[in-house]
Write a protein that holds these residues in place. Structure first.
Motif, PDB file in Angstrom:
ATOM      1  N   PRO A   4      -5.807  20.298  20.540  1.00 18.77           N
ATOM      2  CA  PRO A   4      -4.933  21.451  20.806  1.00 18.77           C
ATOM      3  C   PRO A   4      -3.673  21.460  19.944  1.00 18.77           C
ATOM      4  O   PRO A   4      -3.231  22.523  19.504  1.00 18.77           O
ATOM      5  N   ARG A  60      -3.055  24.876  17.525  1.00 18.35           N
ATOM      6  CA  ARG A  60      -2.055  25.895  17.885  1.00 18.35           C
ATOM      7  C   ARG A  60      -1.538  26.667  16.688  1.00 18.35           C
ATOM      8  O   ARG A  60      -1.037  27.775  16.833  1.00 18.35           O
ATOM      9  N   ARG A  61      -1.634  26.110  15.481  1.00 20.70           N
ATOM     10  CA  ARG A  61      -1.157  26.844  14.301  1.00 20.70           C
ATOM     11  C   ARG A  61      -2.299  27.496  13.524  1.00 20.70           C
ATOM     12  O   ARG A  61      -2.083  28.092  12.488  1.00 20.70           O
ATOM     13  N   LYS A  81     -10.176  28.017  12.445  1.00 16.76           N
ATOM     14  CA  LYS A  81     -10.860  27.391  13.592  1.00 16.76           C
ATOM     15  C   LYS A  81     -12.380  27.534  13.479  1.00 16.76           C
ATOM     16  O   LYS A  81     -13.124  26.579  13.716  1.00 16.76           O
ATOM     17  N   PRO A  89       8.089  29.220   8.572  1.00 16.04           N
ATOM     18  CA  PRO A  89       7.144  28.562   7.669  1.00 16.04           C
ATOM     19  C   PRO A  89       5.677  28.654   8.073  1.00 16.04           C
ATOM     20  O   PRO A  89       4.812  28.717   7.199  1.00 16.04           O
ATOM     21  N   THR A  90       5.390  28.680   9.369  1.00  9.64           N
ATOM     22  CA  THR A  90       3.995  28.523   9.800  1.00  9.64           C
ATOM     23  C   THR A  90       3.034  29.562   9.209  1.00  9.64           C
ATOM     24  O   THR A  90       2.048  29.194   8.594  1.00  9.64           O
ATOM     25  N   PRO A  91       3.317  30.873   9.365  1.00 10.65           N
ATOM     26  CA  PRO A  91       2.339  31.835   8.814  1.00 10.65           C
ATOM     27  C   PRO A  91       2.220  31.763   7.303  1.00 10.65           C
ATOM     28  O   PRO A  91       1.162  32.063   6.752  1.00 10.65           O
ATOM     29  N   ILE A 144       2.527  28.921   5.413  1.00 10.34           N
ATOM     30  CA  ILE A 144       1.702  27.741   5.124  1.00 10.34           C
ATOM     31  C   ILE A 144       0.229  28.042   5.403  1.00 10.34           C
ATOM     32  O   ILE A 144      -0.655  27.682   4.641  1.00 10.34           O
ATOM     33  N   ASN A 164       3.540  28.640  19.446  1.00 12.79           N
ATOM     34  CA  ASN A 164       2.123  28.785  19.840  1.00 12.79           C
ATOM     35  C   ASN A 164       1.650  27.667  20.767  1.00 12.79           C
ATOM     36  O   ASN A 164       0.563  27.119  20.577  1.00 12.79           O
ATOM     37  N   GLU A 200      11.073  26.312  12.624  1.00 14.83           N
ATOM     38  CA  GLU A 200      10.881  27.519  13.442  1.00 14.83           C
ATOM     39  C   GLU A 200      12.058  27.710  14.411  1.00 14.83           C
ATOM     40  O   GLU A 200      12.534  28.830  14.612  1.00 14.83           O
TER      41      GLU A 200
END
Lengths: 354, 85
Positions: free
Chosen positions: A48, A52-53, A59, A109-111, A113, B17, B46
């Motif tokens: 998990p 989550r990212r 996935k 940063p997440t989207p 990366i 998330n 974030e």
């Protein structure tokens, strides 16, 4: 040169392809303009904290990869080669929307990366701890075929023993709207069995991830041999049959010796003519299959075609719903696949029984 | 202050998330990084953007973050003192 075997497959699609027990037993019919892939229980495959990212494309790919590795009795591989036409669309949309909505400020940063095309290959490598060759091909509807060609050449020359290859593309909300606006997606829903006779512009769009372990060593799980593959960026419609004949001749085959022809018809009245030309000339007496009406069109949908072909060669049976003509072969030893999208990025793939 | 803490927990779950968590799973004093929620350096970025966007707080000294992001309590206290929106 060594033979190249498809030793296992793993698939997440809009049909029941994830579990062996249900594999294409009951074909699901859709009535929509887009067809999402069925979600497996991702928690069975991805921790998990890591999941989550990840957007759906990543996935799906990790699940398909892990299933393929498990079936090939492998923990890891020498190389990972991914094909994707549009990459991680969901995070690309998220990042670009954030730029617009926040006036180019507050970018997270997440989207970013997770939005790059090679994120999928990287995340698979992290999950299976593969530090070998890792390459992603982004070449429209030849993305998967480019990955297949790279792996085939490496295995033939014995530069690697086991290579994980795959094709993945995901649906994303804004891109669906754009593709509807330019009529690449059909305006109104069409039932799967009626897609090819819809006589309208555009296709039903879909998504999915199909991964394969390719090897130059045959084993009990081996499903098929990748005999040959040829890609063309552009091809006039008048040349398709001729190129198919030349491709087969190079493999000492005549069209009449093909046991099944798997075509990428998607119901687009403007471009299905390429397939129809082939189906009604040299291969009119060959059993023909289509699959895109049931999984949708996407740049790497042809990876599902390869999945279908390997399954036919291994089981010597095929889903009747996918059959396009009335001819039935007595056996399946050699299968030819032809794919293109909107008249570009054509491919011929030849698979043989092991 | 309680409303701010609840808001922070909701934002942390949404922005990072944390799909399987609810606000009830995050204690006011729980460590956000390390042994607590197990957040990492990307999450820290974030959270820095979240402080700027939602509360008008620009963190200029990265060392400040270590204390500010210890827990929901420390975040709420810092925001209450420094917020500009």
């Amino acid at each position: 040169m060594k033979n190249v075997y498809i030793n296992s497959v793993g698939s997440v699609s809009s049909q029941n392809t994830t579990d062996d027990a249900d594999f294409l037993k009951e074909i699901i019919s859709y009535n929509d303009t887009t067809i999402p892939a069925l979600n497996p229980n991702y928690k069975d495959f991805i921790p998990p904290a890591a999941a989550r990212r990840m957007a759906k494309g990543i996935k799906m790919s990790i699940v398909a990869s892990k299933i393929a590795l498990q079936k090939a009795n492998l923990e890891t591989v020498d190389a990972i080669i991914t094909g994707t036409g549009m990459g991680c669309l969901h995070d690309s949309e998220k990042f670009l929307s954030a730029i617009i909505d926040n006036n180019e400020e507050y970018l997270t940063p997440t989207p970013f990366i997770q939005s790059t095309h090679n994120t999928v290959g990287g995340q698979i490598a992290l999950e299976i701890q593969c530090k070998g060759y890792n390459f992603t091909y982004v070449h429209g509807s030849n993305s998967f075929e480019s990955a297949l060609l790279d792996a085939k050449m490496q295995l033939e020359l014995d530069e690697a023993t086991n290579i994980l290859i795959g094709g993945v593309d995901e649906l994303a909300a804004h891109t669906i709207l754009l593709n509807k606006a330019i009529h690449h997606i059909k305006e109104t829903p069409v039932e799967s069995s009626k897609v090819l006779n819809s006589n309208t512009k555009g296709a039903i769009y879909g998504e999915g991830a199909n991964f394969f372990v390719l090897s130059n060593k045959k084993q009990d799980s081996s499903l098929a041999i990748v005999a040959d593959l040829q890609t063309f960026n552009t091809l006039p419609i008048q040349s398709v049959a001729e190129k198919a004949r030349e491709f087969l001749l190079a493999n000492n085959l005549h069209p009449s010796e093909i046991d099944a022809l798997i075509l990428g018809n998607n119901g687009d009245v403007e471009f299905d003519t390429f397939y129809n030309h082939l189906a009604t000339t040299d291969f009119q007496n060959v059993q023909q299959f289509v699959y895109k009406p049931w999984i949708g069109e996407f740049n790497t949908a042809s990876s599902f075609g390869v999945l279908l072909a390997t399954n036919i060669l291994k089981t010597q049976s095929a889903p009747k719903a996918f059959q396009m003509n009335n001819i039935v072969s007595s056996q399946y030893k050699t299968i030819l696949l032809y794919n293109q999208y909107r008249g570009e990025n054509h491919s011929f793939t030849l698979l043989r029984q092991c | 202050m309680d409303a701010l803490k609840q808001e922070l927990k909701e934002n942390i779950i949404e922005q990072l998330n944390l799909e399987d968590m609810t606000t009830a799973d995050i204690g006011d004093d729980d460590m956000l990084f390390g042994d607590g929620l197990g957040l990492d350096s990307i999450d820290a970025l974030e959270l820095i953007v979240m402080l700027d966007k939602n509360y008008g707080i620009k963190l200029t000294d990265p060392k400040e973050g270590r204390h500010i992001f210890e827990s929901v309590n420390t975040m709420a206290a810092y925001i209450t003192e420094h917020r500009s929106k």
